[in-house]
Scaffold this motif. Structure first.
Motif, PDB file in Angstrom:
ATOM      1  N   ILE A  98       0.831  -1.212   0.000  1.00 54.87           N
ATOM      2  CA  ILE A  98       0.000   0.000   0.000  1.00 54.87           C
ATOM      3  C   ILE A  98       0.866   1.263   0.000  1.00 54.87           C
ATOM      4  O   ILE A  98       0.546   2.257  -0.643  1.00 54.87           O
ATOM      5  CB  ILE A  98      -1.008   0.000   1.175  1.00 54.87           C
ATOM      6  CG1 ILE A  98      -1.905   1.243   1.152  1.00 54.87           C
ATOM      7  CG2 ILE A  98      -0.330  -0.033   2.527  1.00 54.87           C
ATOM      8  CD1 ILE A  98      -3.009   1.170   0.174  1.00 54.87           C
ATOM      9  N   LEU A  99       2.018   1.189   0.683  1.00 60.02           N
ATOM     10  CA  LEU A  99       2.881   2.380   0.752  1.00 60.02           C
ATOM     11  C   LEU A  99       3.577   2.666  -0.574  1.00 60.02           C
ATOM     12  O   LEU A  99       3.755   3.807  -0.966  1.00 60.02           O
ATOM     13  CB  LEU A  99       3.947   2.201   1.839  1.00 60.02           C
ATOM     14  CG  LEU A  99       3.481   2.303   3.293  1.00 60.02           C
ATOM     15  CD1 LEU A  99       4.639   1.964   4.237  1.00 60.02           C
ATOM     16  CD2 LEU A  99       2.936   3.688   3.604  1.00 60.02           C
ATOM     17  N   THR A 100       3.994   1.600  -1.261  1.00 55.61           N
ATOM     18  CA  THR A 100       4.776   1.802  -2.492  1.00 55.61           C
ATOM     19  C   THR A 100       3.900   1.923  -3.727  1.00 55.61           C
ATOM     20  O   THR A 100       4.348   2.405  -4.759  1.00 55.61           O
ATOM     21  CB  THR A 100       5.748   0.625  -2.744  1.00 55.61           C
ATOM     22  OG1 THR A 100       4.976  -0.570  -2.855  1.00 55.61           O
ATOM     23  CG2 THR A 100       6.786   0.512  -1.645  1.00 55.61           C
ATOM     24  N   GLY A 101       2.678   1.427  -3.638  1.00 52.11           N
ATOM     25  CA  GLY A 101       1.832   1.417  -4.829  1.00 52.11           C
ATOM     26  C   GLY A 101       2.136   0.254  -5.755  1.00 52.11           C
ATOM     27  O   GLY A 101       1.672   0.224  -6.895  1.00 52.11           O
ATOM     28  N   PHE A 102       2.913  -0.705  -5.282  1.00 49.68           N
ATOM     29  CA  PHE A 102       3.194  -1.911  -6.073  1.00 49.68           C
ATOM     30  C   PHE A 102       2.397  -3.082  -5.516  1.00 49.68           C
ATOM     31  O   PHE A 102       2.018  -3.089  -4.342  1.00 49.68           O
ATOM     32  CB  PHE A 102       4.694  -2.234  -6.023  1.00 49.68           C
ATOM     33  CG  PHE A 102       5.512  -1.406  -6.984  1.00 49.68           C
ATOM     34  CD1 PHE A 102       5.884  -1.919  -8.225  1.00 49.68           C
ATOM     35  CD2 PHE A 102       5.891  -0.106  -6.659  1.00 49.68           C
ATOM     36  CE1 PHE A 102       6.621  -1.151  -9.122  1.00 49.68           C
ATOM     37  CE2 PHE A 102       6.627   0.660  -7.551  1.00 49.68           C
ATOM     38  CZ  PHE A 102       6.994   0.136  -8.775  1.00 49.68           C
ATOM     39  N   GLU A 103       2.144  -4.085  -6.374  1.00 49.86           N
ATOM     40  CA  GLU A 103       1.427  -5.273  -5.923  1.00 49.86           C
ATOM     41  C   GLU A 103       2.360  -6.144  -5.085  1.00 49.86           C
ATOM     42  O   GLU A 103       3.579  -6.115  -5.270  1.00 49.86           O
ATOM     43  CB  GLU A 103       0.947  -6.094  -7.130  1.00 49.86           C
ATOM     44  CG  GLU A 103       0.031  -5.352  -8.083  1.00 49.86           C
ATOM     45  CD  GLU A 103      -1.274  -4.914  -7.422  1.00 49.86           C
ATOM     46  OE1 GLU A 103      -1.787  -5.653  -6.555  1.00 49.86           O
ATOM     47  OE2 GLU A 103      -1.762  -3.816  -7.767  1.00 49.86           O
ATOM     48  N   GLU A 158      -6.703   3.110   2.474  1.00 47.11           N
ATOM     49  CA  GLU A 158      -5.722   4.191   2.302  1.00 47.11           C
ATOM     50  C   GLU A 158      -5.850   5.238   3.410  1.00 47.11           C
ATOM     51  O   GLU A 158      -4.848   5.699   3.958  1.00 47.11           O
ATOM     52  CB  GLU A 158      -5.918   4.880   0.947  1.00 47.11           C
ATOM     53  CG  GLU A 158      -5.195   4.182  -0.169  1.00 47.11           C
ATOM     54  CD  GLU A 158      -5.352   4.904  -1.497  1.00 47.11           C
ATOM     55  OE1 GLU A 158      -5.600   6.137  -1.481  1.00 47.11           O
ATOM     56  OE2 GLU A 158      -5.230   4.232  -2.535  1.00 47.11           O
ATOM     57  N   ILE A 188      -4.464   3.958   6.654  1.00 40.37           N
ATOM     58  CA  ILE A 188      -2.990   3.914   6.629  1.00 40.37           C
ATOM     59  C   ILE A 188      -2.438   5.321   6.830  1.00 40.37           C
ATOM     60  O   ILE A 188      -1.508   5.539   7.592  1.00 40.37           O
ATOM     61  CB  ILE A 188      -2.492   3.324   5.277  1.00 40.37           C
ATOM     62  CG1 ILE A 188      -2.786   1.828   5.192  1.00 40.37           C
ATOM     63  CG2 ILE A 188      -1.013   3.604   5.055  1.00 40.37           C
ATOM     64  CD1 ILE A 188      -1.939   0.945   6.084  1.00 40.37           C
ATOM     65  N   ARG A 189      -3.045   6.278   6.160  1.00 40.04           N
ATOM     66  CA  ARG A 189      -2.570   7.654   6.316  1.00 40.04           C
ATOM     67  C   ARG A 189      -2.747   8.141   7.756  1.00 40.04           C
ATOM     68  O   ARG A 189      -1.820   8.658   8.358  1.00 40.04           O
ATOM     69  CB  ARG A 189      -3.324   8.576   5.340  1.00 40.04           C
ATOM     70  CG  ARG A 189      -2.719   9.968   5.266  1.00 40.04           C
ATOM     71  CD  ARG A 189      -3.480  10.878   4.315  1.00 40.04           C
ATOM     72  NE  ARG A 189      -3.069  10.826   2.914  1.00 40.04           N
ATOM     73  CZ  ARG A 189      -1.905  11.243   2.434  1.00 40.04           C
ATOM     74  NH1 ARG A 189      -0.976  11.701   3.252  1.00 40.04           N
ATOM     75  NH2 ARG A 189      -1.635  11.176   1.155  1.00 40.04           N
ATOM     76  N   LEU A 217       0.956   6.789   8.721  1.00 43.16           N
ATOM     77  CA  LEU A 217       1.791   7.896   8.224  1.00 43.16           C
ATOM     78  C   LEU A 217       1.714   9.120   9.130  1.00 43.16           C
ATOM     79  O   LEU A 217       2.688   9.848   9.294  1.00 43.16           O
ATOM     80  CB  LEU A 217       1.392   8.255   6.793  1.00 43.16           C
ATOM     81  CG  LEU A 217       1.904   7.232   5.776  1.00 43.16           C
ATOM     82  CD1 LEU A 217       1.088   7.296   4.488  1.00 43.16           C
ATOM     83  CD2 LEU A 217       3.373   7.417   5.472  1.00 43.16           C
ATOM     84  N   ILE A 235       9.025   3.199   2.327  1.00 45.62           N
ATOM     85  CA  ILE A 235       8.807   3.569   0.915  1.00 45.62           C
ATOM     86  C   ILE A 235      10.149   3.809   0.228  1.00 45.62           C
ATOM     87  O   ILE A 235      10.441   3.255  -0.840  1.00 45.62           O
ATOM     88  CB  ILE A 235       7.972   4.866   0.788  1.00 45.62           C
ATOM     89  CG1 ILE A 235       6.609   4.711   1.455  1.00 45.62           C
ATOM     90  CG2 ILE A 235       7.820   5.252  -0.686  1.00 45.62           C
ATOM     91  CD1 ILE A 235       5.770   5.993   1.444  1.00 45.62           C
TER      92      ILE A 235
END
Ligand SMILES: Cc1cc2nc3c(=O)[nH]c(=O)nc-3n(C[C@H](O)[C@H](O)[C@H](O)COP(=O)(O)OP(=O)(O)OC[C@H]3O[C@@H](n4cnc5c(N)ncnc54)[C@H](O)[C@@H]3O)c2cc1C
Ligand code: SF4
Lengths: 625, 159
Positions: B17-22, B70, B73-74, B78, B91
């Motif tokens: 979720i942090l990196t935006g990758f699967e 999201e 998480i924020r 974060l 990240i």
């Protein structure tokens, strides 16, 4: 080994020394090569050569600051300058942080690598010839000095250098200002076809097509050409030159035409099939992983090894002279076992001819330390570099930088013209690696996005793709004129641990070159406006090389093109070497390297210097006959 | 060393979720275990366990997709004084292979480790940096795309 008398003793295994060593050994002469760097760096057996180069790669991967010297060992016994040591000089106190003792007023911003193969290990590989007017700057524009060699005379040696380095370019693309049709010899082609221009170049070219820029009331039409590069591409099947070989009849080095000559790209020193083509590693500076880019080890590997002795970890420190004849009798060097330990043994190398090829600054240092070749008082003086002025901004659409060689195209329009009476000429390379150089992108973009913009996840990806993929860096390499006050000096207060001098550098930039930076910024502004580029350029008084011209601040960066420190000239009164590349003061002492060049022009200097190294080798062979 | 399934799973979900990758992209880099160890080693077992637990609770509450996830998480990670700096480091670690020294304010409150220094984690970490893929390039000196590739769009078309 040291007491053997060689035909020639050469100091330095960089491109200059390697060309002389290769040419002399192939002509049958016995050569001793002294090299300051580590033994491991000169391994040519496949496994060892590979292992050593991989150790450079590994050091590179693990280096936080991937500067030009990052991959290579920094030896206490033969230190190298490092761009990380640069900062503005405070008042009149010299900055002694790095290897250079920087007296200023501006710090000298370029480095070199004291390691076998020399600085070509981390050069970019741009290989442009100088222009005819560069050789007669004084006569045509009343600036600087003329060369005692003309472009026409050097032309055949350029062909030798282009073969040795393995230059990729198409002659038909190479259109420069004020050069006639015969700039290249009739029918001449480069050994390999041009390196494809980047996608970014193509977008940029579209943006400026047909554009006229105004500079001080004059108009210039811009055009973009592909840049000749010392990296492997597709061999040109029309290339038909072999050599150079020594021709007894004419007493010259000559290239021979042969219809069944084929140019074979020279691959990595550990495996000829690696690096046959540039593979787009986008890392030419500081290290090409596959050696598709030329480095001097390739030349050295092809020297005649049965004629060549190499002593590494040997730091030349003094040229010994016979006071009655003025001839050089020996070179004294310090041989170390452990590069971190101050222990060494003193050895001497004897020969008929002596050649210093230790790089322009180190050559000057050795001469000054020995008190030789300096009746003109020009040794160490006239230090020049290209002032690299950068402008950067975001293109209106993605151009996908960070791919391919560092630069594949340039704008040659301002390389020559009447304006040279008033301000310096410059070449404008278009760079392929985004804001990496001036702004440490993409790391800085990432840090800002995460820490300041508070982005994460898909949004972060989108933002970086939208911005970083649009980064464009323009680059202006401005000519600097020879000035005696820009110089390398020695001072016994500043020594390295082997007891050799550290270079003390005094350096400034004249208004002639500052004015070129102002013109460059003006041109850049016009291009940005035309193409719709959002300007991100920024110059700050905290930058190491920040200067003011006409009330406006500019920052420049070093180009690594260190020229002029032992220049050639017409007369012994104002130059160190003659057109033969022989010192006026000692008939068996030759110098090679960019230090011989009286002016720098707008081409990166190594190709011209390589041509001059063949020229020097020819004169040495003539002498040895 | 076999990781506790319980800890690796939330670390992987959080990284995704942090990196935006699967998750599968992250697994494909071969760096999951190494980066997990890096975090645990630098911030300590207790703090990292808390971070994995918080992540797991968020997932339990809001699932792994969509706005709800999201936002949680924020807000909870974060924006947390304790977890925020770690998450931002996670990240940047995935993107560049670099561990950045945590902010001094964080170190003062939650402790310092001798390994909390700015450095490239390893050669492999540098070469697996994701930022290069994000900008449709490749890490300089690695994963080279081949002769002339730079003269095309990354997708392969000329225009
Ligand atoms: C970042 C960068 C990019 C560049 N890009 C380009 C480019 O695109 N095009 C271009 O034309 N030029 C470029 N250059 C310049 C180019 O690298 C140099 O002009 C060239 O390498 C100089 O060759 P050389 O043989 O004279 O010296 P070097 O390559 O520096 O070799 C000198 C050798 O002498 C050895 N040595 C030094 N001192 C001693 C001593 N006392 N005793 C024994 N041995 C010694 C060194 O270890 C080394 O092996 C670049 C330079 C830099 C820094
Ligand atoms: S782009 Fe890559 S393969 Fe090509 S010369 Fe540069 S580093 Fe080598």
């Amino acid at each position: 080994m040291a007491e053997k008398i060689y035909d020639a003793v050469i100091v330095g295994a960089g491109v200059a020394g390697a060309i002389v060593a290769k040419t002399l050994t192939q002509a049958g002469y016995r050569v001793l090569l002294l090299e300051a760097g580590l033994q491991a760096g000169l391994a040519f057996a496949e496994a060892k050569a590979y292992e050593n180069y991989q150790s450079y790669m590994d050091t590179f991967y693990n280096a936080l600051a991937k500067v030009p010297n990052a991959p290579y060992p920094n030896l206490q016994d033969a230190p190298s300058p490092n761009v990380l040591d640069l900062s503005p000089i405070q008042g009149t106190t010299p900055d002694t942080t790095g290897y250079f003792v920087q007296k200023g007023p501006l710090p000298f911003g370029s480095d070199y690598a004291r390691t076998p193969g020399g600085t070509t290990l981390h050069w970019l590989g741009t290989c442009l010839r100088m222009l005819p007017n560069d050789f007669r700057l004084k006569t045509v524009y009343g600036q600087g000095v003329d060369w005692p060699i003309s472009y026409e005379e050097l032309k055949p040696y350029y062909e030798m250098a282009e073969r040795e380095i393995g230059v990729s370019a198409d002659v038909e693309d190479q259109i420069y200002p004020n050069t006639g049709k015969d700039f290249f010899g009739k029918g001449y082609v480069y050994p390999m076809r041009k390196i494809p221009q980047s996608y970014l170049d193509q977008k940029f070219i579209k943006g400026v097509r047909g554009m006229k820029v105004g500079v001080k009331g004059d108009e210039y039409e811009l055009y973009v050409i592909s840049t000749p590069q010392g990296r492997n591409s597709i061999p040109n099947d029309r290339y038909n030159l072999v050599g150079p070989v020594w021709d007894k009849a004419t007493q010259r080095l000559v290239m021979k035409h042969s219809d069944d000559a084929h140019y074979n790209p020279v691959g990595a020193i550990w495996d000829p099939y690696t690096g046959q083509r540039c593979e787009g590693n986008a890392n030419c500076v500081p290290i090409c992983p596959v050696q598709a880019k030329y480095n001097a080890l390739k030349t050295l590997k092809n020297a005649r090894r049965d004629r060549l002795d190499i002593v590494t970890q040997a730091v030349a420190s003094k040229v010994e002279i016979d006071p009655t004849t003025g001839r050089v009798t020996a070179i004294t060097y310090k041989k170390y076992q452990d590069p971190d330990s101050p222990e060494y043994t003193t050895e001497t190398a004897r020969g008929t001819i002596f050649v210093l090829a230790a790089h322009s600054v180190e050559n000057a240092k050795i001469l000054l330390a020995s008190g030789v070749a300096n009746s003109s008082n020009q040794v160490g003086r006239n230090l020049m570099d290209h002032m690299v002025f950068l402008t950067w901004g975001l293109m209106p659409e993605r151009v996908y930088p960070y791919r391919g060689p560092g630069s594949t195209s340039n704008i040659p329009v301002f390389r020559d013209g009447e304006f040279r009476e008033r301000h310096a000429a410059f070449i404008m390379p278009i760079d392929n690696w985004g804001f990496g150089w001036p702004a440490n992108a993409p790391y800085s973009d990432l840090s800002a996005a995460v820490n300041r913009m508070n982005l994460f996840g898909k949004q972060l990806r989108r933002h970086l793709n939208d911005t970083v993929a649009r980064q464009l860096l323009l680059h202006f390499e401005c000519e600097q004129l020879p000035q005696p006050e820009n110089r390398v000096m020695l001072d016994p207060r500043y020594m390295d641990q082997l007891g050799n001098f550290r270079p003390v550098i005094q350096y400034n930039v004249s208004d002639y070159t500052r004015a070129a930076m102002a013109a460059a910024k003006n041109i850049s502004d016009q291009i940005f406006a035309r193409v719709g580029i959002e300007d991100y350029s920024e110059y700050n008084p905290t930058d190491a090389d920040y200067l003011i011209y006409d009330g406006v601040g500019y920052t420049f960066w070093g180009a690594g093109h260190l020229v002029g420190t032992h220049r050639m000239g017409f007369a012994r009164s104002d130059s160190v070497v003659s057109r033969e590349q022989r010192t006026w003061d000692h008939e068996n002492l030759f110098l090679v390297g960019c230090g011989n060049m009286p002016t720098i022009g707008t081409s990166n200097p190594t190709l011209t210097m390589a041509a001059l190294s063949f020229w020097a080798a020819e004169n040495i062979i003539r002498e040895l006959q | 060393m076999k990781k506790e399934q319980y800890s690796i799973e939330p670390f992987l979900d959080l990284s995704a979720i942090l990196t935006g990758f699967e998750r599968v992209d992250l697994l494909g880099t071969g760096m999951v275990d190494i980066y997990y160890d890096e975090v645990v080693n630098v911030v300590g077992k207790a703090t990292s366990r808390e971070l994995w637990e918080t992540t797991a609770q968020i997932i339990e509450r809001s699932g792994k997709d969509g706005r709800k996830f999201e936002t949680a998480i924020r807000r909870e990670i974060l924006a947390s004084a304790k977890f925020g700096p770690i998450a931002r480091n996670i990240i940047q670690m995935w993107y560049t292979g670099i561990w950045n020294e945590l902010p001094q304010s964080w170190r003062d409150l939650y402790g310092t480790s001798p390994d909390d220094t700015t450095r490239i984690i390893s050669s492999e970490a540098y070469q697996q940096g994701l930022v290069w893929e994000v900008i449709e390039a490749h890490p300089p000196a690695a994963k080279q795309p081949g002769f002339a590739s730079w003269s095309y769009r990354p997708s392969g078309d000329k225009h």
